[in-house]
Motif scaffolding. Structure first.
Motif, PDB file in Angstrom:
ATOM      1  N   THR A  86       0.866  -1.174   0.000  1.00 12.21           N
ATOM      2  CA  THR A  86       0.000   0.000   0.000  1.00 12.21           C
ATOM      3  C   THR A  86       0.910   1.232   0.000  1.00 12.21           C
ATOM      4  O   THR A  86       2.122   1.123   0.165  1.00 12.21           O
ATOM      5  N   ARG A  99      -9.112   2.581   6.020  1.00 11.42           N
ATOM      6  CA  ARG A  99      -9.515   2.480   4.612  1.00 11.42           C
ATOM      7  C   ARG A  99      -8.474   1.805   3.734  1.00 11.42           C
ATOM      8  O   ARG A  99      -8.834   0.980   2.885  1.00 11.42           O
ATOM      9  N   PRO A 100      -7.161   2.092   3.874  1.00  9.39           N
ATOM     10  CA  PRO A 100      -6.200   1.355   3.041  1.00  9.39           C
ATOM     11  C   PRO A 100      -6.249  -0.154   3.272  1.00  9.39           C
ATOM     12  O   PRO A 100      -6.097  -0.937   2.333  1.00  9.39           O
ATOM     13  N   ALA A 103      -9.296  -1.507   1.572  1.00  6.56           N
ATOM     14  CA  ALA A 103      -9.117  -1.500   0.124  1.00  6.56           C
ATOM     15  C   ALA A 103      -8.410  -2.757  -0.342  1.00  6.56           C
ATOM     16  O   ALA A 103      -8.765  -3.334  -1.378  1.00  6.56           O
ATOM     17  N   GLU A 107     -10.208  -6.861  -2.336  1.00 11.52           N
ATOM     18  CA  GLU A 107      -9.798  -7.526  -3.565  1.00 11.52           C
ATOM     19  C   GLU A 107      -9.807  -9.044  -3.449  1.00 11.52           C
ATOM     20  O   GLU A 107      -9.766  -9.736  -4.467  1.00 11.52           O
ATOM     21  N   GLN A 243     -14.783  -4.679 -10.059  1.00  6.55           N
ATOM     22  CA  GLN A 243     -14.646  -3.270  -9.721  1.00  6.55           C
ATOM     23  C   GLN A 243     -14.965  -2.384 -10.927  1.00  6.55           C
ATOM     24  O   GLN A 243     -15.659  -1.376 -10.798  1.00  6.55           O
ATOM     25  N   ASP A 283     -12.190   5.356  -5.293  1.00  9.35           N
ATOM     26  CA  ASP A 283     -10.886   5.092  -5.874  1.00  9.35           C
ATOM     27  C   ASP A 283      -9.875   4.880  -4.750  1.00  9.35           C
ATOM     28  O   ASP A 283      -9.851   5.619  -3.766  1.00  9.35           O
ATOM     29  N   GLU A 284      -9.061   3.841  -4.894  1.00  8.33           N
ATOM     30  CA  GLU A 284      -8.164   3.464  -3.804  1.00  8.33           C
ATOM     31  C   GLU A 284      -7.201   4.584  -3.416  1.00  8.33           C
ATOM     32  O   GLU A 284      -6.841   4.734  -2.250  1.00  8.33           O
ATOM     33  N   GLU A 285      -6.794   5.399  -4.380  1.00  4.97           N
ATOM     34  CA  GLU A 285      -5.828   6.451  -4.102  1.00  4.97           C
ATOM     35  C   GLU A 285      -6.483   7.762  -3.651  1.00  4.97           C
ATOM     36  O   GLU A 285      -5.794   8.723  -3.336  1.00  4.97           O
ATOM     37  N   HIS A 336     -13.506  -0.631  -2.836  1.00  2.24           N
ATOM     38  CA  HIS A 336     -12.373   0.211  -3.201  1.00  2.24           C
ATOM     39  C   HIS A 336     -11.894  -0.191  -4.586  1.00  2.24           C
ATOM     40  O   HIS A 336     -11.679  -1.378  -4.859  1.00  2.24           O
ATOM     41  N   GLU A 338      -9.259  -0.459  -7.345  1.00  4.78           N
ATOM     42  CA  GLU A 338      -7.809  -0.424  -7.547  1.00  4.78           C
ATOM     43  C   GLU A 338      -7.428  -0.067  -8.982  1.00  4.78           C
ATOM     44  O   GLU A 338      -6.569   0.793  -9.198  1.00  4.78           O
TER      45      GLU A 338
END
Length: 364
Positions: A86, A99-100, A103, A107, A243, A283-285, A336, A338
């Motif tokens: 991450t 949250r990270p 995320a 998956e 996703q 969005d993951e970022e 989330h 990726e």
């Protein structure tokens, strides 16, 4: 304190890892001396820093990431290994920054992998890049015969086919029981290229709906790592496909108006403030500062007072983290995203439970 430290595949090792940890901790040391924090908070933070320095003084054995959640004042310390890197970060806040971690966990489906041939079936459980063999089923097969001509050859072939069908049916019966007991999300099938299609013909509808892919492998020569890597590639591709499909559904619904959806951070924050979000895609970022109302839960990018109750709004370092927490508390789902999609421009989107009323001007 919430800490995320990546361990990339090309650079596992104590020196690199500890350099990352030291740099992140140095960034928050001034907070432990900040007189604007009360004494208990400063003391807790100092103890957290010391504990992390001691606990993370190790050489990672595999790539991925380490997430740490610590609060000495509340006797909280938890390390979580994540199967992929991450972005490195450290957050000091009244709530853990999860949250990270969510995320990454989003998956990974819990996969059942079965490696088949005419007389043997190996069943594996795959989750978070870890593989565990559950059982091996062996049934009688015919030895390789020197086929005679005519009817004798036909009888031998028919007998071999009947034994193979019996074996496949037995294996499928076991799979159905395992899916019921272990709540697997998906099914992956591997084996020789001439065996897998024969086995798939026997899959009942409920298992076929769980099937996300198959691959060619020689059960006799493949290592557990070979199988794990092939299965994980299929599971990861499947997760990314889901996703992308969710983002497409949200954008399509926004254009058509049905079902109700929200696109963009401002609109999604307003929807979450009303408990209207059924499924959130972020969005993951994505990360952005924002404000919240502690009384009625309103979420917004900015503002000084709540347009609903008039109370002062509290600043938060990442409003998307607060958004995700609100959706979870209200019984919604978080996804989330990726891979790069159109959502990267909008940051967030959602499928809603109902149409939204107009958003108060001060909430934006």
């Amino acid at each position: 304190m919430s800490l995320y430290v990546p361990v990339p595949p090309e650079q596992p090792g104590r020196s690199t890892f500890m350099t990352r940890v030291a740099s992140l901790l140095d960034g928050i040391r001034p907070l432990s001396l900040d007189s604007s924090l009360d004494h208990a908070a400063r003391l807790s933070l100092r103890e957290d820093i010391v504990k992390l320095e001691k606990s993370l003084a190790f050489e990672p054995h595999q790539p991925g990431a380490v997430a740490v959640f610590a609060c000495s004042g509340k006797d909280v310390y938890e390390e979580v290994w994540l199967p992929r890197p991450t972005r490195e970060r450290i957050v000091v806040d009244s709530d853990p920054y999860v949250r990270p971690m969510l995320a990454v966990l989003d998956e990974y489906d819990r996969a059942c992998a079965v490696i088949v041939d005419r007389g043997t079936g190996q069943i594996w459980e795959h989750y978070l890049d870890q593989a565990r063999e559950l059982e091996t089923i062996r049934d009688r097969t015919l030895r390789k015969p020197n086929y005679a001509a005519g009817l004798a050859e036909d009888r031998v072939r028919n007998k071999a086919d009947e034994l193979s069908k019996r074996h496949f049916r037995k294996l499928i019966g076991e799979l159905k029981q395992l899916f019921g007991k272990r709540a697997f999300d998906v099914l992956v099938v591997g084996g020789h290229s001439y065996e897998v299609p024969n086995f798939l013909q026997f899959l009942p509808r409920d298992l076929r709906e769980r099937l996300i892919g198959d691959f060619t492998v020689d059960r006799e020569t493949a290592t557990p790592a070979d199988v794990r890597n092939r299965v994980q590639k299929i599971v990861s591709d499947h997760a990314h496909q889901k996703q992308r499909q969710l983002v497409g559904d949200i954008l399509e619904a926004k254009g058509a108006g049905r079902p109700p959806s929200a696109v963009g951070l401002d609109e999604t924050l307003w929807a979450a403030s009303l408990a209207a979000v059924g499924t959130l895609a972020a969005d993951e970022e994505a990360a952005a500062p924002g404000v919240v109302c502690d009384r009625d839960g309103l979420l917004a990018r900015s503002g000084e007072s709540c347009p609903l109750c008039g109370d002062p709004l509290s600043e938060v370092p990442d409003i998307i983290d607060a958004l995700a927490e609100t959706v979870i508390d209200d019984g919604g789902e978080i996804r989330h995203i990726e891979p790069e999609t159109e959502l990267r421009t909008h940051l967030t989107g959602a499928l809603l439970r109902f149409e939204l009323p107009p958003r108060p001007a001060a909430a934006g």
